[in-house]
Design a protein around this motif. Structure first.
Motif, mmCIF file in Angstrom:
data_model
loop_
_atom_site.group_PDB
_atom_site.id
_atom_site.type_symbol
_atom_site.label_atom_id
_atom_site.label_comp_id
_atom_site.label_asym_id
_atom_site.label_seq_id
_atom_site.Cartn_x
_atom_site.Cartn_y
_atom_site.Cartn_z
ATOM 1 N N TYR A 169 -22.878 21.563 -31.249
ATOM 2 C CA TYR A 169 -21.815 21.717 -30.257
ATOM 3 C C TYR A 169 -22.418 21.984 -28.873
ATOM 4 N N GLN A 170 -23.426 22.827 -28.832
ATOM 5 C CA GLN A 170 -24.104 23.094 -27.563
ATOM 6 C C GLN A 170 -24.755 21.820 -27.027
ATOM 7 N N ASN A 171 -25.296 20.997 -27.925
ATOM 8 C CA ASN A 171 -25.896 19.724 -27.509
ATOM 9 C C ASN A 171 -24.851 18.801 -26.885
ATOM 10 N N LEU A 172 -23.686 18.688 -27.503
ATOM 11 C CA LEU A 172 -22.703 17.746 -26.955
ATOM 12 C C LEU A 172 -22.049 18.283 -25.690
ATOM 13 N N GLN A 173 -22.144 19.587 -25.455
ATOM 14 C CA GLN A 173 -21.682 20.121 -24.168
ATOM 15 C C GLN A 173 -22.571 19.566 -23.049
ATOM 16 N N ALA A 174 -23.870 19.462 -23.320
ATOM 17 C CA ALA A 174 -24.819 18.940 -22.325
ATOM 18 C C ALA A 174 -24.823 17.414 -22.297
ATOM 19 N N HIS A 175 -24.658 16.787 -23.467
ATOM 20 C CA HIS A 175 -24.712 15.324 -23.598
ATOM 21 C C HIS A 175 -23.531 14.868 -24.449
ATOM 22 N N PRO A 176 -22.360 14.605 -23.849
ATOM 23 C CA PRO A 176 -21.172 14.266 -24.637
ATOM 24 C C PRO A 176 -21.179 12.867 -25.254
ATOM 25 N N GLU A 177 -22.138 12.028 -24.868
ATOM 26 C CA GLU A 177 -22.239 10.699 -25.484
ATOM 27 C C GLU A 177 -22.942 10.865 -26.819
ATOM 28 N N VAL A 178 -22.261 10.499 -27.911
ATOM 29 C CA VAL A 178 -22.778 10.715 -29.259
ATOM 30 C C VAL A 178 -22.678 9.432 -30.073
ATOM 31 N N GLU A 179 -23.308 9.457 -31.256
ATOM 32 C CA GLU A 179 -23.111 8.385 -32.227
ATOM 33 C C GLU A 179 -22.426 8.992 -33.432
ATOM 34 N N VAL A 180 -21.496 8.236 -34.002
ATOM 35 C CA VAL A 180 -20.746 8.673 -35.172
ATOM 36 C C VAL A 180 -20.926 7.629 -36.261
ATOM 37 N N GLN A 181 -21.060 8.077 -37.499
ATOM 38 C CA GLN A 181 -21.055 7.168 -38.641
ATOM 39 C C GLN A 181 -20.001 7.649 -39.620
ATOM 40 N N VAL A 182 -19.054 6.756 -39.939
ATOM 41 C CA VAL A 182 -18.038 6.993 -40.956
ATOM 42 C C VAL A 182 -18.189 5.871 -41.963
ATOM 43 N N THR A 203 -14.102 18.852 -26.014
ATOM 44 C CA THR A 203 -13.420 19.964 -26.665
ATOM 45 C C THR A 203 -11.915 19.782 -26.494
ATOM 46 N N ALA A 204 -11.177 19.989 -27.566
ATOM 47 C CA ALA A 204 -9.722 19.878 -27.512
ATOM 48 C C ALA A 204 -9.163 20.859 -26.482
ATOM 49 N N THR A 205 -8.133 20.436 -25.789
ATOM 50 C CA THR A 205 -7.482 21.291 -24.800
ATOM 51 C C THR A 205 -6.671 22.380 -25.515
ATOM 52 N N PRO A 206 -6.333 23.454 -24.803
ATOM 53 C CA PRO A 206 -5.482 24.491 -25.414
ATOM 54 C C PRO A 206 -4.144 23.926 -25.913
ATOM 55 N N GLU A 207 -3.636 22.895 -25.246
ATOM 56 C CA GLU A 207 -2.383 22.280 -25.670
ATOM 57 C C GLU A 207 -2.555 21.486 -26.977
ATOM 58 N N GLU A 208 -3.697 20.848 -27.144
ATOM 59 C CA GLU A 208 -3.964 20.040 -28.342
ATOM 60 C C GLU A 208 -4.344 20.879 -29.558
ATOM 61 N N LYS A 209 -4.978 22.005 -29.301
ATOM 62 C CA LYS A 209 -5.637 22.738 -30.380
ATOM 63 C C LYS A 209 -4.728 23.165 -31.526
ATOM 64 N N ILE A 241 -13.461 17.089 -35.424
ATOM 65 C CA ILE A 241 -14.422 17.954 -36.119
ATOM 66 C C ILE A 241 -14.268 19.377 -35.558
ATOM 67 N N VAL A 242 -14.840 20.348 -36.282
ATOM 68 C CA VAL A 242 -14.689 21.753 -35.920
ATOM 69 C C VAL A 242 -16.071 22.386 -35.769
ATOM 70 N N ALA A 243 -16.274 23.087 -34.657
ATOM 71 C CA ALA A 243 -17.561 23.759 -34.394
ATOM 72 C C ALA A 243 -17.511 25.187 -34.932
ATOM 73 N N SER A 244 -17.343 25.312 -36.250
ATOM 74 C CA SER A 244 -17.106 26.630 -36.848
ATOM 75 C C SER A 244 -18.376 27.434 -37.072
ATOM 76 N N TYR A 245 -19.434 26.780 -37.512
ATOM 77 C CA TYR A 245 -20.705 27.440 -37.863
ATOM 78 C C TYR A 245 -20.464 28.577 -38.840
ATOM 79 N N GLY A 246 -19.452 28.368 -39.730
ATOM 80 C CA GLY A 246 -19.153 29.363 -40.757
ATOM 81 C C GLY A 246 -18.656 30.687 -40.207
#
Length: 135
Positions: free
Chosen positions: A70-83, A94-100, A56-61
């Motif tokens: 994004y600020q929330n997951l910086q503090a609490h990286p454990e999340v729930e995802v639904q697909v 956050t993706a590393t500079p090498e991955e980005k 996912i991308v933290a673009s905020y337009g």
């Protein structure tokens, strides 16, 4: 067109039959824990798969600051995802500079506006990797 709270409600009620496909792309639901409130926050976000991970991308337009989720997951990286109907725990990073570069190409192929958003802001827009928790 679904957006915001209504998007989340329809997605949840239909296991993604309504809301997974959106404007020619695909959307997941990300649940984060509020960094100050401790409350759950759910956001519909464009995603792509990359191997076993979800991107996912933290673009905020292209806003000058990162989105609250994004600020929330910086503090609490454990999340729930639904697909679609699949709900699971994940760890966000956050993706590393090498991955980005590779992940940015993947995501701009999905949503070309990300390139435009990056031109609107001085901050480097982060890419987030959601890694499914084992077990």
């Amino acid at each position: 067109m679904l957006y915001g709270k209504e998007h989340v409600e329809r997605y949840r009620a239909t296991d993604g039959k309504e809301g997974h496909e959106w404007n020619g792309t695909t959307v997941l639901l990300l649940t984060t824990t509020g960094r100050t409130s401790g409350a759950e926050r759910v956001n519909p976000l464009i995603y792509q798969r990359h191997g076993d991970d979800y991107i996912i991308v933290a673009s905020y337009g292209g806003a000058p600051k990162s989105p609250d989720w994004y600020q929330n997951l910086q503090a609490h990286p454990e999340v729930e995802v639904q697909v679609m109907g699949d709900r699971f725990r994940a760890r966000a990073r956050t993706a590393t500079p090498e991955e980005k570069p590779e992940l940015w190409r993947l995501m701009t192929a999905t949503w070309p506006q990300y390139d435009e958003y990056q031109t609107k802001t001085d901050r480097e827009i982060p890419i987030v990797v959601l890694e499914r928790a084992s077990g």
